[in-house]
Design a protein around this motif. Structure first.
Motif: not given
Length: 381
Positions: A247, A341-342, A249-250, A344, A241, A244
Motif C-alpha cells: 500500500e 500496478m495491477k 502506492v496508496d 493485488e 508490485g 502496491k
C-alpha cells in the motif's frame, strides 16, 4: 440425559422421539470450548429425518469460536437430511453472527462448457478486452508522466535527477557484463554458421557482410531488448508490485504525490537512455566475437574483417538499429509498469504479473521490430 463439561463450556443432550435437544450453558469462548468441540464433532448427526434443537438460553457468554462450533453441528445435521434450529440466543450474541458463520462459502459449480467454437471466440474476446485495458492504462501512464512527475497539489512538477541516475545505474551499467557476454557469444555463433554455410559456395568472405548487417540492423538491438525485458523489466514489475502490495502506492496518493511520476517516470527515462547505450555495447561485443571467430575458423584476420565491414555497412545500417531502441525501451517500461500496478495483495499475484510483464514485453518488442523491418523496406532504408 448426558452432560459433558470442561471448564465453563457445558451442554446436555436429551432425546425425545425424533427430536434431540442440546442445552448449552456456561461460557462458550475460544479458551473453554476445546473439549466440547471434540465431543460434539464425534457425536455428529443422529440419523436422517431427525430434528436437532440447540438452546442457548443458559449461555452466559459466547464468542465466534463457540458460535462456529454450534453452527457447524447444525450444518452437519442438515446435510445428513435432518433439521436443525438454534434458539434463545443470548443478548450478547448478534443474530447476524450466526448467519455469517453459517454461510456456505463453497465455490459455485462451474458453468456448463459450451461448444468448442464458442469457447474459442469467448477466449479471443477476453484477450481483446484485456489488450484494450492494458492499452488504456499505458496511455494513462504516459499522460501522467508528461503531466509532471511528483506532482503535488497546488505545486509545479519536479524531476529528481538522482532517481534517474540510480535507475540508470541499475538498468544500464550493471547490465553491461551480461549483455556484452551474451552478444559476444551470439556474434561468434552467427559468424560460425554463416562461414560454414557460405563455404560450400566459395563465398566465405561474404560472412563479414552478412554478420555486420544482421547484427547491426536486427540481432543486436533485439537481443538486447529481450535481455533487458527479462532482467530490468521483471525487476521493475516486482518493485512496483511489492509497493502496491504494501500500500505504498496508496500512501503516495494520500500525501499528494503522483505515483506514476515517483515510481514510473524515472524508470522510463533511465530505460530509454540505457537501452540505446546497451545496444551499442552489444553491437561492438558481437562484432568482436564474430571477428575473433572468423580469425580462428576462416583465416579472416581482424584487419581484413574491419576493412570488409567498412565496405559492407554505412551509417544507415548503424542507425537502423539505434532508432528502434527507444521505442523498445518504452514498451518494456510501460508493460512492466502496467503489470506492476495491477498486482493485488498476494505473492501469487505478484509472480503472475511479473511473468506476464516479461512475456508481453518480449512479444511486443518482436512485433515492433517486425514493423520497423517492413517500414525500412518500404522507404528503402
Amino acid at each position: 440425559m448426558t452432560v459433558h463439561a470442561r471448564a465453563n463450556a457445558q451442554y446436555s443432550i436429551d432425546t425425545h422421539g425424533a427430536t434431540t435437544l442440546l442445552q448449552a450453558s456456561g461460557v462458550w469462548t475460544a479458551t473453554t470450548v476445546g473439549e466440547a468441540d471434540r465431543r460434539l464433532a464425534e457425536m455428529g448427526p443422529d440419523g436422517a429425518g431427525r430434528a436437532l434443537v440447540i438452546d442457548l438460553a443458559d449461555v452466559s457468554r459466547i464468542d465466534t469460536a463457540g458460535a462456529w462450533i454450534l453452527t457447524r453441528l447444525a450444518a452437519d445435521w442438515r446435510k445428513a437430511g435432518g433439521d436443525a434450529d438454534i434458539r434463545n440466543l443470548p443478548p450478547t450474541l448478534d443474530p447476524s453472527l450466526l448467519e455469517t458463520i453459517g454461510h456456505d462459502r463453497s465455490p459455485p459449480p462451474p458453468p456448463p462448457r459450451g461448444p468448442l467454437p464458442l469457447r474459442v471466440l469467448a477466449g479471443l474476446g477476453r484477450y481483446a478486452f484485456a489488450f484494450r485495458d492494458d492499452a488504456l492504462l499505458s496511455l494513462d501512464m504516459i499522460g501522467a508522466a508528461i503531466r509532471g512527475p511528483q506532482l503535488k497539489s497546488g505545486r509545479k512538477g519536479s524531476i529528481r535527477p538522482i532517481s534517474i541516475v540510480h535507475h540508470l545505474d541499475a538498468m544500464g551499467i550493471r547490465a553491461v557484463p551480461i549483455v556484452a557476454l551474451m552478444s559476444f557469444l551470439i556474434g561468434a555463433i552467427i559468424a560460425q554458421q554463416g562461414a560454414w554455410s557460405l563455404r560450400y559456395f566459395g563465398a566465405e568472405f561474404l560472412t563479414v557482410d552478412f554478420v555486420g548487417i544482421l547484427l547491426l540492423r536486427e540481432v543486436g538491438v533485439l537481443l538486447t531488448a529481450i535481455m533487458v525485458a527479462g532482467r530490468s523489466g521483471s525487476a521493475m514489475t516486482a518493485e512496483i508490485g511489492s509497493m502496491k502490495m504494501r500500500e505504498e502506492v496508496d500512501a503516495l496518493k494520500v500525501i499528494g504525490l503522483n505515483p506514476v511520476g515517483v515510481l514510473v517516470f524515472p524508470r522510463l527515462v533511465a530505460l530509454t537512455i540505457a537501452l540505446p547505450l546497451l545496444t551499442f555495447i552489444a553491437d561492438m561485443s558481437a562484432l568482436l566475437g564474430a571477428s575473433l571467430l572468423l580469425a580462428l575458423y576462416s583465416d579472416i584476420s581482424p584487419a581484413t574483417f574491419v576493412i570488409k565491414l567498412r565496405d559492407a555497412i554505412d551509417l544507415s545500417t548503424v542507425f537502423a538499429g539505434f532508432i528502434k531502441a527507444p521505442f523498445m525501451a518504452m514498451i518494456i517500461g510501460l508493460m512492466a509498469a502496467v503489470e506492476g500496478m495491477k498486482v493485488e495483495g498476494s505473492a501469487e499475484s505478484l509472480g503472475r504479473h511479473v511473468t506476464s510483464a516479461v512475456v508481453k514485453a518480449i512479444f511486443f518488442v518482436i512485433v515492433v521490430d517486425g514493423f520497423f523491418a517492413v517500414f525500412y523496406a518500404q522507404i528503402d532504408y
